[in-house]
Design a protein around this motif. Structure first.
Motif, PDB file in Angstrom:
ATOM      1  N   TYR A  92     -18.103  56.018   3.076  1.00  0.00           N
ATOM      2  CA  TYR A  92     -18.856  56.052   1.965  1.00  0.00           C
ATOM      3  C   TYR A  92     -19.986  55.413   1.607  1.00  0.00           C
ATOM      4  O   TYR A  92     -20.065  54.994   2.825  1.00  0.00           O
ATOM      5  CB  TYR A  92     -18.123  54.968   0.864  1.00  0.00           C
ATOM      6  N   VAL A  93     -20.781  56.616   1.119  1.00  0.00           N
ATOM      7  CA  VAL A  93     -22.012  55.784   0.484  1.00  0.00           C
ATOM      8  C   VAL A  93     -22.333  54.560   0.727  1.00  0.00           C
ATOM      9  O   VAL A  93     -21.776  53.425  -0.254  1.00  0.00           O
ATOM     10  CB  VAL A  93     -22.373  56.941  -0.023  1.00  0.00           C
ATOM     11  N   PRO A  94     -23.540  54.173   1.345  1.00  0.00           N
ATOM     12  CA  PRO A  94     -23.256  52.467   1.085  1.00  0.00           C
ATOM     13  C   PRO A  94     -23.583  52.167  -0.530  1.00  0.00           C
ATOM     14  O   PRO A  94     -24.673  52.214  -1.184  1.00  0.00           O
ATOM     15  CB  PRO A  94     -24.135  51.999   2.016  1.00  0.00           C
ATOM     16  N   LEU A  95     -23.120  50.852  -0.601  1.00  0.00           N
ATOM     17  CA  LEU A  95     -23.065  50.445  -2.285  1.00  0.00           C
ATOM     18  C   LEU A  95     -24.579  49.317  -2.253  1.00  0.00           C
ATOM     19  O   LEU A  95     -25.209  49.837  -3.562  1.00  0.00           O
ATOM     20  CB  LEU A  95     -22.379  49.414  -2.765  1.00  0.00           C
ATOM     21  N   ASN A 103     -15.285  58.161  -2.980  1.00  0.00           N
ATOM     22  CA  ASN A 103     -16.161  58.134  -2.229  1.00  0.00           C
ATOM     23  C   ASN A 103     -17.274  56.931  -3.219  1.00  0.00           C
ATOM     24  O   ASN A 103     -16.027  56.808  -4.230  1.00  0.00           O
ATOM     25  CB  ASN A 103     -17.718  59.266  -1.975  1.00  0.00           C
ATOM     26  N   SER A 104     -18.238  56.434  -2.572  1.00  0.00           N
ATOM     27  CA  SER A 104     -18.399  54.570  -3.615  1.00  0.00           C
ATOM     28  C   SER A 104     -19.363  55.316  -4.817  1.00  0.00           C
ATOM     29  O   SER A 104     -18.829  56.654  -5.318  1.00  0.00           O
ATOM     30  CB  SER A 104     -19.506  54.005  -2.756  1.00  0.00           C
ATOM     31  N   ASP A 105     -19.304  54.558  -5.832  1.00  0.00           N
ATOM     32  CA  ASP A 105     -19.271  55.082  -7.191  1.00  0.00           C
ATOM     33  C   ASP A 105     -20.871  54.231  -7.610  1.00  0.00           C
ATOM     34  O   ASP A 105     -21.546  54.086  -7.300  1.00  0.00           O
ATOM     35  CB  ASP A 105     -19.034  54.191  -8.167  1.00  0.00           C
ATOM     36  N   THR A 106     -21.608  55.957  -6.293  1.00  0.00           N
ATOM     37  CA  THR A 106     -23.456  55.696  -6.644  1.00  0.00           C
ATOM     38  C   THR A 106     -24.148  56.699  -7.137  1.00  0.00           C
ATOM     39  O   THR A 106     -23.032  57.258  -7.325  1.00  0.00           O
ATOM     40  CB  THR A 106     -23.990  55.266  -5.464  1.00  0.00           C
ATOM     41  N   LYS A 107     -25.608  56.542  -7.766  1.00  0.00           N
ATOM     42  CA  LYS A 107     -25.694  57.939  -7.994  1.00  0.00           C
ATOM     43  C   LYS A 107     -26.280  58.989  -7.232  1.00  0.00           C
ATOM     44  O   LYS A 107     -25.889  59.661  -7.789  1.00  0.00           O
ATOM     45  CB  LYS A 107     -27.215  56.796  -8.898  1.00  0.00           C
ATOM     46  N   LEU A 108     -26.268  58.488  -5.923  1.00  0.00           N
ATOM     47  CA  LEU A 108     -26.458  59.568  -4.930  1.00  0.00           C
ATOM     48  C   LEU A 108     -24.944  60.579  -5.466  1.00  0.00           C
ATOM     49  O   LEU A 108     -25.109  61.067  -5.945  1.00  0.00           O
ATOM     50  CB  LEU A 108     -26.643  59.336  -3.456  1.00  0.00           C
ATOM     51  N   VAL A 109     -23.910  59.178  -5.417  1.00  0.00           N
ATOM     52  CA  VAL A 109     -22.339  60.286  -4.907  1.00  0.00           C
ATOM     53  C   VAL A 109     -22.053  61.427  -6.699  1.00  0.00           C
ATOM     54  O   VAL A 109     -22.082  62.596  -6.859  1.00  0.00           O
ATOM     55  CB  VAL A 109     -21.289  59.958  -4.989  1.00  0.00           C
ATOM     56  N   ASN A 110     -22.681  59.917  -7.398  1.00  0.00           N
ATOM     57  CA  ASN A 110     -22.685  61.116  -8.942  1.00  0.00           C
ATOM     58  C   ASN A 110     -23.292  62.176  -8.767  1.00  0.00           C
ATOM     59  O   ASN A 110     -23.121  63.080  -9.700  1.00  0.00           O
ATOM     60  CB  ASN A 110     -22.952  60.339 -10.039  1.00  0.00           C
ATOM     61  N   GLU A 111     -24.949  62.412  -8.808  1.00  0.00           N
ATOM     62  CA  GLU A 111     -25.542  63.381  -8.727  1.00  0.00           C
ATOM     63  C   GLU A 111     -25.116  64.547  -8.034  1.00  0.00           C
ATOM     64  O   GLU A 111     -25.263  65.783  -8.063  1.00  0.00           O
ATOM     65  CB  GLU A 111     -27.163  63.218  -8.444  1.00  0.00           C
ATOM     66  N   LEU A 112     -24.979  63.999  -6.621  1.00  0.00           N
ATOM     67  CA  LEU A 112     -24.536  65.297  -5.529  1.00  0.00           C
ATOM     68  C   LEU A 112     -23.042  66.240  -6.385  1.00  0.00           C
ATOM     69  O   LEU A 112     -22.959  67.179  -5.741  1.00  0.00           O
ATOM     70  CB  LEU A 112     -23.615  64.598  -4.498  1.00  0.00           C
ATOM     71  N   TYR A 113     -21.946  65.738  -6.901  1.00  0.00           N
ATOM     72  CA  TYR A 113     -20.719  66.396  -7.213  1.00  0.00           C
ATOM     73  C   TYR A 113     -20.883  66.140  -8.578  1.00  0.00           C
ATOM     74  O   TYR A 113     -19.724  66.204  -8.898  1.00  0.00           O
ATOM     75  CB  TYR A 113     -19.775  65.602  -6.295  1.00  0.00           C
ATOM     76  N   THR A 131     -14.807  49.635  -8.463  1.00  0.00           N
ATOM     77  CA  THR A 131     -15.232  51.753  -8.446  1.00  0.00           C
ATOM     78  C   THR A 131     -15.700  51.722  -8.128  1.00  0.00           C
ATOM     79  O   THR A 131     -16.778  51.665  -6.577  1.00  0.00           O
ATOM     80  CB  THR A 131     -16.320  51.860  -9.954  1.00  0.00           C
ATOM     81  N   GLU A 132     -14.662  53.143  -7.136  1.00  0.00           N
ATOM     82  CA  GLU A 132     -14.781  54.149  -6.697  1.00  0.00           C
ATOM     83  C   GLU A 132     -15.123  55.117  -7.510  1.00  0.00           C
ATOM     84  O   GLU A 132     -14.424  55.574  -8.855  1.00  0.00           O
ATOM     85  CB  GLU A 132     -14.128  54.204  -5.602  1.00  0.00           C
TER      86      GLU A 132
END
Length: 115
Positions: free
Chosen positions: A30-33, A73-83, A108-109
């Motif tokens: 996961y992307v680090p929190l 994946n982790s619930d991060t800004k990056l992940v939400n933007e990537l997908y 949250t994940e």
């Protein structure tokens, strides 16, 4: 699951094995929190941010081929933007291990999918 194949390989290898209608699930590091999150790899080679972008690109290719995919994946800004072009569902996951006792509990994940 009679015709299921489970692969433990570089995730990009899946592009050579799938066809329209197949289903692929990814469980990457996961992307680090935060800055103290240190698990970013299942192997000695690491899984940095560049690999997170490469995984998104593989998901885009799967989508273009008509292959269904899901990843966690982790619930991060990056992940939400990537997908952001896919369905993102937030789920709660329990964490029993944390250097800071206050950091244990539910977080949250995200589950990302294209179907």
């Amino acid at each position: 699951m009679k015709n299921t194949e489970i692969c433990c390989t570089d995730f990009s290898e899946i592009l050579n094995k799938v066809q329209k209608g197949d289903f692929v699930y990814f469980d990457p590091p996961y992307v680090p929190l935060n800055e103290t999150s240190s698990f970013t790899s299942y192997t000695k080679d690491g899984f940095g941010l560049d690999m997170q972008f490469k995984l998104r690109d593989v998901c885009d290719e799967l989508n273009n081929k008509g292959v269904m995919f899901m990843l966690s994946n982790s619930d991060t800004k990056l992940v939400n933007e990537l997908y952001s072009n896919y369905e993102i569902k937030k789920v709660f996951a329990s964490r029993a291990i944390n250097a800071n006792g206050n950091g244990r509990g539910k977080i949250t994940e995200v589950l990302v999918r294209n179907y």
